[in-house]
Every structure is written in structure tokens, then in C-alpha cells.
Design a protein around this motif. Sequence first.
Motif, PDB file in Angstrom:
ATOM      1  N   PHE A  23       6.166  41.655  -6.858  1.00 23.29           N
ATOM      2  CA  PHE A  23       5.898  43.023  -6.387  1.00 23.29           C
ATOM      3  C   PHE A  23       6.525  43.219  -5.003  1.00 23.29           C
ATOM      4  O   PHE A  23       7.193  44.224  -4.740  1.00 23.29           O
ATOM      5  N   GLN A  24       6.296  42.260  -4.109  1.00 20.01           N
ATOM      6  CA  GLN A  24       6.811  42.371  -2.746  1.00 20.01           C
ATOM      7  C   GLN A  24       8.336  42.370  -2.725  1.00 20.01           C
ATOM      8  O   GLN A  24       8.961  43.162  -2.011  1.00 20.01           O
ATOM      9  N   ALA A  25       8.936  41.506  -3.520  1.00 22.83           N
ATOM     10  CA  ALA A  25      10.396  41.433  -3.566  1.00 22.83           C
ATOM     11  C   ALA A  25      10.989  42.737  -4.090  1.00 22.83           C
ATOM     12  O   ALA A  25      12.019  43.203  -3.597  1.00 22.83           O
ATOM     13  N   GLU A  26      10.314  43.337  -5.070  1.00 13.69           N
ATOM     14  CA  GLU A  26      10.800  44.601  -5.622  1.00 13.69           C
ATOM     15  C   GLU A  26      10.675  45.722  -4.601  1.00 13.69           C
ATOM     16  O   GLU A  26      11.574  46.556  -4.449  1.00 13.69           O
ATOM     17  N   ALA A  27       9.554  45.743  -3.860  1.00 12.71           N
ATOM     18  CA  ALA A  27       9.366  46.758  -2.820  1.00 12.71           C
ATOM     19  C   ALA A  27      10.446  46.630  -1.752  1.00 12.71           C
ATOM     20  O   ALA A  27      11.020  47.633  -1.305  1.00 12.71           O
ATOM     21  N   LYS A  28      10.732  45.404  -1.344  1.00 18.95           N
ATOM     22  CA  LYS A  28      11.771  45.197  -0.327  1.00 18.95           C
ATOM     23  C   LYS A  28      13.121  45.683  -0.828  1.00 18.95           C
ATOM     24  O   LYS A  28      13.848  46.396  -0.118  1.00 18.95           O
ATOM     25  N   LYS A  29      13.456  45.303  -2.058  1.00 19.68           N
ATOM     26  CA  LYS A  29      14.734  45.708  -2.639  1.00 19.68           C
ATOM     27  C   LYS A  29      14.848  47.227  -2.689  1.00 19.68           C
ATOM     28  O   LYS A  29      15.873  47.809  -2.308  1.00 19.68           O
ATOM     29  N   ARG A  30      13.790  47.884  -3.142  1.00 15.91           N
ATOM     30  CA  ARG A  30      13.829  49.337  -3.302  1.00 15.91           C
ATOM     31  C   ARG A  30      13.945  50.057  -1.960  1.00 15.91           C
ATOM     32  O   ARG A  30      14.720  51.011  -1.824  1.00 15.91           O
ATOM     33  N   VAL A  31      13.164  49.632  -0.975  1.00 16.23           N
ATOM     34  CA  VAL A  31      13.238  50.289   0.341  1.00 16.23           C
ATOM     35  C   VAL A  31      14.609  50.041   0.976  1.00 16.23           C
ATOM     36  O   VAL A  31      15.210  50.944   1.559  1.00 16.23           O
TER      37      VAL A  31
END
Length: 496
Positions: free
Chosen positions: A321-329
Motif C-alpha cells: 500500500f505504501q509503495a503504491e501511494a509513493k509511486k502515485r504521488v
Amino acid sequence: MSQMAYCSGHCLCFHRLAIMGLDESGMQPFTLGKDMAVCNGELYGFRKQREELSAKYEFKSESDCEIILPMYREYGTDMFAMLDAEFAMIIFDSKRNEFVAARDPIGIRPLFYGYLEDGSIIFASEAKNLVGLCSEIRPFPPGHYYARGEFVRYADITSVEEYSKDGLDEVCKKIREKLIAGVEKRLDSDAPLGFLLSGGLDSSLVCAISAKLLGKKIRTFAIGMDLDPIDLKYAREAAEFIGAEHTEVIMSRSQVLESLEEVISILGTYDITTIRASMGMYLCCKAIHELSDIKVLLTGEISDELFGYKYTDFAPSPEAFQAEAKKRVDELHMYDVLRADRCISANSLEARVPFGDLDFVKYVMSIDPKLKMNSYGMGKYLLRKAFADDHILPDSILWRQKAAFSDAVGHSMVDDLKEYAEELYSDEEFELGCKKYDFAVPFTKESLLYRDIFEKYYPGQAEMVKDFWMPNPDWVGHDVKDPSARVLPNYGASGV
């Protein structure tokens, strides 16, 4: 207002939308000696910085951007990390006889660059201004500055070395405080303010917080299709609850199809999600420009990337979840942020994004992802709970599962675009059309339509965009050919 300045063979051009300091004294480029600067942005808290600098520098306007050159004189490139701002700026350093360029940490304000045949670099706020001049056009990386021939990262707000140890109650308390602060600083404007209100959680919260802070009636705007405008009723409900002066904009199939090419040319993208979501936003902003005196629009972008979408319910672990949030932002400047800026700016308006407040983003990214995962049976639970006791929105809005914006204006809009593409290409034409491209290869007739239009205006520049904005294909349940949340098994009653 437009202006051009030359110095030592260098050129700075600027067309100004006046928001802070509306008279001619705020005209750009700003000069200090032989140094010059242009900036598209808002520098929050500039009055305190100007007061500190005024002991040494004389200011001639009320423009926030006039502090740029004094700050550069005092701090050099260290100044960029000191700014609480959304900006794209170019400084001409006369001593070094060179340009220094910089962009805010999220990339809320657009900036592109390319190289001329002689190897010199050129910058522009719109990619289309570089077409024909540069063989390769690229987005200026957010959180970087360019000086002495290289890009340097001055801010990374999505990397987290250690998660906050705050528990659920403290997390919600800080989310509330920091979002309110982010909204409040974006209400500072010498030009008239307006608010985009979709009826979903994010835009409704921005509107409700703003109405309470301002203590007066705000002006809200919503758009929907003429046949099935899912969210108009929810936007109306939210507007009535907060006592807003509310305007509804209705769009039709013919308007959508007639505007498609113009929207893609403005956006500079072929991404399916971005284009779909831009149709309603562009037409809404066009109506706002034509029907009102509004110059600044507050929006609800960036919340999804921080707190999760429908598809992040499928994240296999908190780390994922955290990795996806970082990628998206990190990639927002090529997608949703680009959409918001271009749809709004193309209609002579300025976008302000409270969920993109730097302090807010850094804190939400630092929250233990175990808390952000949807283990509550309700997406964005932390954000909802943070404002549950304020009662600034009805529970039917605060706890509602919302459709994606491109669907929420009316499912028929996406269906109309798909049908139009199906009519335009035979199966054979589709197969042949896809073979023309070797990067971000179209995979539906709709995506081929968008790519063909994109190539008309930005030939050979597809790598300006990283790829298609789609659910993470590595997660179970995400083997989909359409970016709409409608195709996910957990869509449920969203958008009803």
C-alpha cells in the motif's frame, strides 16, 4: 497580461493571471539589478518572508512572487526547500549568465524542458510550446531545481525513513488540523474564489472547511451528464448543507465528443483515465470562466493517492500500500495534477489543491500504512473519522462510497467515448493502428483514438507520460483492460 524580457542573449516570456497583487506593479518578469525571475505559482506565507527581507530589500508590489529574487540573493538554490508553495519558476542569474529553474515537490504547477540543436536547454509551462523546437520534450521533475547544467533534487516528500508512532486518534486529530491549515492558506486571494464540488468526500470536505473558515457563503460548481448525472444530487445536498451558492453545469454527448480533440491537445496526454476525467472538468471550468468572475478554484485532487482508491483495497500488504501511494504521488504531475491544472488554467483560472499541502502530504505519508489500509469496511476511513465530530457535512456525504470522477459525471459519458471509438475503427484498423506504436501501445479502440489525437499535436513525444494510469497489474483482482473502478469486483454501490 504578457511580457517578454531579454538579457545577455537570454529571453524570458510570461503571460500573467493576476491573483495576488492585481495591479501592474505585480507584472512579471521581476527584476533585481540584472537578475530576472518569472513564476507560475502561489507562495504561501510570503508576507512573513517579505517582512524579514524588507530590512534589506524594497518591495514595489503585493505580489507573493516578488520575494523570489531577494530570497535567491540571500540563500541561492537553498531557497527552494524553504518555500511552502506550488510553483514553477525560472530565474536568470546575471552573475553566472545562466538560467536556474525549479518546480514544487509534487509538480502541481506544470513545467517542461527540452534541448535545442545547439545543446542549450529551454523551458516552458506547456509542452506544446516546445513542439518543433526539441526532439524530446520531458516534464521537469518535481522537487528538483536545474542549475549549472544539472538537475538536483531538493525535496522528497514521499520517502519515509521511519513511520509515525501516532495511534488512530492522534492520527485523525493531526489529519484534521493539517488539512484545515492547508485549506486556510489557500483561501488567501485578491481575486474571487470558487470551489469545484463533485459530491464526493474530498471536494465536499474542502468546501465545508472553507465555508466555515470564511464565515460566508461560498460559490460551488458541479457538472454532470444530461442523462445520468450520478453526483449532481450529492453535490447539491452538500452545497445546501453548507449554505453555498451552487451552480450546476449540464453537458451532453455531443459536447463531450466535440471537445475531445481540444481537451487532448490542451492536456498533452493519451492516458485514458486522465482524458476521461478531464472531459467534465474542462467543460465545467469553461462554464465557470464564461458565466462568472471567479479566478481561483479550490479542488479535491491528491486525496485518493494518499488515502487509497477502490483498487488499493486489494493491496496485499501495508508495505505494498505504501509503495503504491509513493509511486502515485511521485507520478501525479503526469496524470491527475496535470489534468486539474490544464483544465483549469486553459480557462484562465488558477487551481489550488489543499490535499497537496506539503506539510499535510508529508504527515499522511508518514502514517503507519497498517492504519491506512482499508480494514474498516470503508475506504479513506482516517479522513472520514477525522471530521466525524465536526458535523460540517451530512453523514450521507461524509460516509458515502463515491464513484470515480469520470464515472460520476454519468456512466454514459465513458460509454459514449467507447462507442465513438468502436464506430471509428474496424477490428482490422485497430490491429494495424496499434502496430504504429512501440511505447505505451494502445490496447483498446478508445486508447488508440486518444493516442492518434495525441500524436497529431505532440508527434513522437509519447514518453512525456510514463505509461497508462491503471490499477497495479501485480495485485490479485487487477487483470483489467479498463481503468474505471466500475470493472473492479469491490465497486459495489459506488456511484449510485
